[in-house]
Write a protein that holds these residues in place. Structure first.
Motif, PDB file in Angstrom:
ATOM      1  N   ALA A  32      59.881  57.943  38.876  1.00 19.56           N
ATOM      2  CA  ALA A  32      60.703  57.125  37.978  1.00 19.56           C
ATOM      3  C   ALA A  32      59.838  56.065  37.301  1.00 19.56           C
ATOM      4  CB  ALA A  32      61.829  56.460  38.768  1.00 19.56           C
ATOM      5  N   ALA A  33      60.093  55.844  36.029  1.00 19.35           N
ATOM      6  CA  ALA A  33      59.304  54.874  35.272  1.00 19.35           C
ATOM      7  C   ALA A  33      59.440  53.469  35.848  1.00 19.35           C
ATOM      8  CB  ALA A  33      59.731  54.886  33.808  1.00 19.35           C
ATOM      9  N   ASP A  34      60.633  53.157  36.428  1.00 21.77           N
ATOM     10  CA  ASP A  34      60.823  51.811  36.968  1.00 21.77           C
ATOM     11  C   ASP A  34      60.148  51.618  38.325  1.00 21.77           C
ATOM     12  OD1 ASP A  34      62.439  53.311  38.593  1.00 21.77           O
ATOM     13  OD2 ASP A  34      64.317  52.290  38.040  1.00 21.77           O
ATOM     14  N   ARG A  35      59.433  52.638  38.790  1.00 21.60           N
ATOM     15  CA  ARG A  35      58.643  52.467  40.017  1.00 21.60           C
ATOM     16  C   ARG A  35      57.418  51.589  39.757  1.00 21.60           C
ATOM     17  NH1 ARG A  35      56.950  55.583  44.705  1.00 21.60           N
ATOM     18  NH2 ARG A  35      56.072  53.931  46.011  1.00 21.60           N
ATOM     19  N   PHE A  36      57.056  51.436  38.465  1.00 20.08           N
ATOM     20  CA  PHE A  36      55.842  50.696  38.109  1.00 20.08           C
ATOM     21  C   PHE A  36      56.182  49.492  37.245  1.00 20.08           C
ATOM     22  CE2 PHE A  36      54.742  55.142  38.694  1.00 20.08           C
ATOM     23  CZ  PHE A  36      53.660  55.073  39.562  1.00 20.08           C
ATOM     24  N   LEU A  37      55.440  48.409  37.475  1.00 18.36           N
ATOM     25  CA  LEU A  37      55.558  47.208  36.647  1.00 18.36           C
ATOM     26  C   LEU A  37      54.152  46.760  36.267  1.00 18.36           C
ATOM     27  CD1 LEU A  37      57.059  44.813  35.389  1.00 18.36           C
ATOM     28  CD2 LEU A  37      56.958  43.684  37.642  1.00 18.36           C
ATOM     29  N   LEU A  38      53.858  46.819  34.979  1.00 19.86           N
ATOM     30  CA  LEU A  38      52.542  46.422  34.469  1.00 19.86           C
ATOM     31  C   LEU A  38      52.670  45.084  33.764  1.00 19.86           C
ATOM     32  CD1 LEU A  38      49.565  46.843  33.717  1.00 19.86           C
ATOM     33  CD2 LEU A  38      50.337  48.267  31.789  1.00 19.86           C
ATOM     34  N   ARG A  39      51.894  44.093  34.208  1.00 16.91           N
ATOM     35  CA  ARG A  39      51.923  42.757  33.605  1.00 16.91           C
ATOM     36  C   ARG A  39      50.517  42.390  33.158  1.00 16.91           C
ATOM     37  NH1 ARG A  39      55.591  39.847  38.250  1.00 16.91           N
ATOM     38  NH2 ARG A  39      53.605  40.055  39.384  1.00 16.91           N
ATOM     39  N   LEU A  40      50.365  42.104  31.871  1.00 18.27           N
ATOM     40  CA  LEU A  40      49.073  41.712  31.312  1.00 18.27           C
ATOM     41  C   LEU A  40      49.137  40.269  30.845  1.00 18.27           C
ATOM     42  CD1 LEU A  40      49.417  44.935  30.539  1.00 18.27           C
ATOM     43  CD2 LEU A  40      47.315  44.506  29.288  1.00 18.27           C
ATOM     44  N   GLU A  41      48.175  39.505  31.223  1.00 20.13           N
ATOM     45  CA  GLU A  41      48.071  38.127  30.766  1.00 20.13           C
ATOM     46  C   GLU A  41      47.069  38.077  29.622  1.00 20.13           C
ATOM     47  OE1 GLU A  41      46.435  33.839  32.419  1.00 20.13           O
ATOM     48  OE2 GLU A  41      47.449  35.200  33.837  1.00 20.13           O
ATOM     49  N   GLN A  42      47.529  37.669  28.474  1.00 16.86           N
ATOM     50  CA  GLN A  42      46.672  37.625  27.297  1.00 16.86           C
ATOM     51  C   GLN A  42      46.254  36.189  26.982  1.00 16.86           C
ATOM     52  OE1 GLN A  42      45.494  40.215  25.978  1.00 16.86           O
ATOM     53  NE2 GLN A  42      46.908  41.922  26.364  1.00 16.86           N
ATOM     54  N   PRO A  43      45.099  36.005  26.374  1.00 18.08           N
ATOM     55  CA  PRO A  43      44.146  37.039  25.953  1.00 18.08           C
ATOM     56  C   PRO A  43      43.208  37.412  27.105  1.00 18.08           C
ATOM     57  CG  PRO A  43      43.375  34.914  25.203  1.00 18.08           C
ATOM     58  CD  PRO A  43      44.692  34.662  25.892  1.00 18.08           C
ATOM     59  N   LEU A  44      42.855  38.690  27.178  1.00 19.90           N
ATOM     60  CA  LEU A  44      41.887  39.160  28.167  1.00 19.90           C
ATOM     61  C   LEU A  44      40.488  39.177  27.547  1.00 19.90           C
ATOM     62  CD1 LEU A  44      43.761  42.224  29.718  1.00 19.90           C
ATOM     63  CD2 LEU A  44      43.275  40.046  30.854  1.00 19.90           C
ATOM     64  N   PRO A  45      39.471  38.844  28.332  1.00 19.17           N
ATOM     65  CA  PRO A  45      38.113  38.938  27.794  1.00 19.17           C
ATOM     66  C   PRO A  45      37.731  40.399  27.588  1.00 19.17           C
ATOM     67  CG  PRO A  45      38.039  38.464  30.143  1.00 19.17           C
ATOM     68  CD  PRO A  45      39.479  38.387  29.737  1.00 19.17           C
ATOM     69  N   ALA A  46      36.859  40.645  26.607  1.00 21.11           N
ATOM     70  CA  ALA A  46      36.364  42.013  26.395  1.00 21.11           C
ATOM     71  C   ALA A  46      35.604  42.456  27.640  1.00 21.11           C
ATOM     72  CB  ALA A  46      35.465  42.055  25.169  1.00 21.11           C
ATOM     73  N   LEU A  47      35.913  43.640  28.113  1.00 21.93           N
ATOM     74  CA  LEU A  47      35.302  44.145  29.347  1.00 21.93           C
ATOM     75  C   LEU A  47      34.371  45.307  29.032  1.00 21.93           C
ATOM     76  CD1 LEU A  47      35.140  44.314  32.472  1.00 21.93           C
ATOM     77  CD2 LEU A  47      37.121  45.846  32.363  1.00 21.93           C
ATOM     78  N   TRP A  48      33.144  45.210  29.540  1.00 23.35           N
ATOM     79  CA  TRP A  48      32.192  46.311  29.428  1.00 23.35           C
ATOM     80  C   TRP A  48      31.984  46.899  30.814  1.00 23.35           C
ATOM     81  CZ3 TRP A  48      29.118  47.926  25.061  1.00 23.35           C
ATOM     82  CH2 TRP A  48      29.479  47.293  23.860  1.00 23.35           C
ATOM     83  N   ALA A  49      32.343  48.175  30.950  1.00 19.99           N
ATOM     84  CA  ALA A  49      32.242  48.832  32.259  1.00 19.99           C
ATOM     85  C   ALA A  49      32.131  50.331  32.026  1.00 19.99           C
ATOM     86  CB  ALA A  49      33.459  48.493  33.121  1.00 19.99           C
ATOM     87  N   ASP A  50      31.975  51.066  33.122  1.00 20.41           N
ATOM     88  CA  ASP A  50      31.925  52.529  33.042  1.00 20.41           C
ATOM     89  C   ASP A  50      33.364  53.043  33.072  1.00 20.41           C
ATOM     90  OD1 ASP A  50      31.815  55.305  33.778  1.00 20.41           O
ATOM     91  OD2 ASP A  50      29.747  54.999  34.430  1.00 20.41           O
ATOM     92  N   PRO A  51      33.881  53.574  31.953  1.00 22.57           N
ATOM     93  CA  PRO A  51      35.310  53.935  31.901  1.00 22.57           C
ATOM     94  C   PRO A  51      35.699  55.000  32.919  1.00 22.57           C
ATOM     95  CG  PRO A  51      34.127  54.739  29.953  1.00 22.57           C
ATOM     96  CD  PRO A  51      33.196  53.823  30.673  1.00 22.57           C
TER      97      PRO A  51
END
Length: 372
Positions: free
Chosen positions: A238-257
Motif C-alpha cells: 500500500a502506498a500509505d505504508r511509506f512516508l517520505l519527508r524532505l527538508e529543503q533546501p538540500l545541499p547538492a550531493l556527490w556520491a556513487d548512485p
C-alpha cells in the motif's frame, strides 16, 4: 650480585635503553617482547609477554630462555632444542613467525631475531616477539562462517535451477506453455538470487581489503528514495505504508548512485521485512561528517515495529546479524556500513520515536574542487 638483581638491571639497559630515545617503554608495546642475553638468560619480559604466557615477569627474569618460554611446535618437539639459537648456524639471524604451543596447549605466534656483534659472531641477544592468536582465530572463524553461509545460500537456488532445467529438458513436451513459463520464471528468479549473493561476496571482499571504489556523480537522494517506494507499491504494498519527508533546501550531493541505491534498498527492505506500520524516510541537511566541510545530507529510515533489542544494537552492522526473523545472509547491513564509510559518511542505529528501528546515515557533500 644475584642473578635476579643483575637481570633486573639489564632490563633497563638492554630493552629500554635503545628505545628510551624514542620514549618507548617495552610495557607499552602491544606484542610480547622477551630478550635473552648472550648466556641465554631472560633480561626483558614485558607486560604483554606476561599476559600472553600467564607468567609473572619477576618469575621469568633471570631464567633460562627455554625454561621461561617452554615452547613446543605442533608436533610436540621442544622449540629451543630444535632451533638452537646459541649453537646453531652462525649465519642464521632470525626465525620467521610460526604457530607454537605454550604449556597447556595454548597457541601463540612466535618470531625471533638473533643479534650478533659481528657477522657470523656469537649470539649477543635473542629477541623474541609473541603474539596472541585470538585475533587471527576470530578472522579465520569469520571467513569460515562467510564461506559456510554463502555456500548454504547458494545451494538452494542452484538446486532449484538444476531441478527445473533437468525436468524441462527431459519432459518438455509434457508441459503446457503456462507450466513452462512458471518454471522458467522460477529459474530466472533463482539466477537473480545467485547473482545478488555473488555481488554481496565481492562487496565484502572489497570492503575488507579497502578496495571499494566510489564513483561520484550528482545524486538526487529524494528521487532515489521515491523510486524505491514506487517499486514497492508496484509490487503490491500500500502506498500509505511509506512516508517520505524532505527538508529543503538540500545541499547538492556527490556520491556513487549505484551504491547509494544499494544502501537505500537494504535499509528499506529491512524496515519493510522486519518492521511494522509506516516506514518513514526523512531526508535533511546536516553537519558534514567530514572535516573541512560544513554541510552534509542525512537520511533516516524508521518504522513502527518492535525495534531492535538494546543488547543487539552493537551487533547490527556486523556480519551475519539477522535480527529477530531469519532469512537472507545477514550481510546486508555490514555492506551498508562499508559503503557509507567508503563515502566518508557515518551510520547509526537506534530506536524510532514510535518504538521501531531507526537507521540514520549521513554523507558529506563531497563536491569536486572545481565546484567549491
Amino acid at each position: 650480585m644475584s642473578v635476579g638483581t643483575r637481570s633486573a638491571q639489564d632490563v633497563s639497559g638492554a630493552c629500554a635503553g635503545g628505545a628510551a630515545e624514542l620514549g618507548i617503554d617495552p610495557d607499552q608495546l602491544p606484542d610480547g617482547l622477551v630478550v635473552a642475553d648472550e648466556q641465554g638468560r631472560v633480561i626483558c619480559f614485558n607486560a604483554a609477554a606476561a599476559r600472553i604466557t600467564a607468567l609473572p615477569a619477576g618469575d621469568a627474569l633471570g631464567q633460562r630462555l627455554e625454561k621461561a618460554l617452554p615452547l613446543e611446535d605442533l608436533e610436540g618437539r621442544r622449540w629451543w632444542q630444535l632451533t638452537d639459537p646459541y649453537g646453531g648456524l652462525a649465519i642464521r639471524r632470525r626465525q620467521p613467525e610460526r604457530n607454537l604451543l605454550l604449556p597447556g596447549g595454548r597457541e601463540v605466534l612466535v618470531s625471533a631475531q638473533y643479534v650478533r656483534t659481528r657477522p657470523t659472531g656469537p649470539v649477543h641477544r635473542v629477541v623474541v616477539a609473541l603474539r596472541d592468536t585470538e585475533a587471527r582465530r576470530r578472522t579465520e572463524r569469520s571467513h569460515a562462517e562467510l564461506i559456510a553461509t554463502v555456500a548454504h545460500e547458494l545451494r538452494s537456488p542452484l538446486t532449484s535451477v538444476k531441478g527445473f532445467t533437468a525436468t524441462l529438458l527431459a519432459k518438455w513436451e509434457r508441459f503446457t506453455d503456462d507450466q513452462k513459463r512458471l518454471m522458467l520464471e522460477t529459474v530466472d528468479a533463482d539466477a537473480d538470487r545467485v547473482t545478488r549473493l555473488i555481488a554481496e561476496l565481492l562487496d565484502i571482499s572489497r570492503i575488507d581489503s579497502g578496495r571499494l571504489e566510489v564513483r561520484r556523480q550528482p545524486v538526487d537522494i529524494g528521487a532515489a528514495v521515491g523510486r524505491h517506494i514506487q517499486a514497492y507499491v508496484a509490487a503490491g504494498l500500500a502506498a500509505d505504508r511509506f512516508l517520505l519527508r524532505l527538508e529543503q533546501p538540500l545541499p547538492a550531493l556527490w556520491a556513487d548512485p549505484d551504491k547509494i541505491d544499494q544502501v537505500l534498498s537494504n535499509l528499506l527492505e529491512n524496515a519493510v521485512r522486519h518492521g511494522e506500520g509506516t516506514v518513514t524516510i526523512d531526508i535533511t541537511p546536516s553537519a558534514s561528517p567530514r572535516e573541512g566541510e560544513d554541510t552534509g545530507t542525512s537520511v533516516t529510515v524508521s518504522d513502527e515495529g518492535a525495534g531492535i533489542p538494546e543488547e543487539s544494537m552493537n551487533r547490527v552492522f556486523t556480519r551475519f546479524w539477522r535480527g529477530s526473523k531469519r532469512g537472507g545472509t545477514g550481510l546486508g547491513l555490514y555492506i551498508v556500513k562499508g559503503i557509507v564509510e567508503a563515502h566518508g559518511g557515518t551510520i547509526t542505529v537506534g530506536r524510532a520515536p514510535r518504538g521501531g528501528a531507526e537507521f540514520r546515515f549521513t554523507l558529506p557533500v563531497s563536491a569536486p574542487a572545481y565546484l567549491t
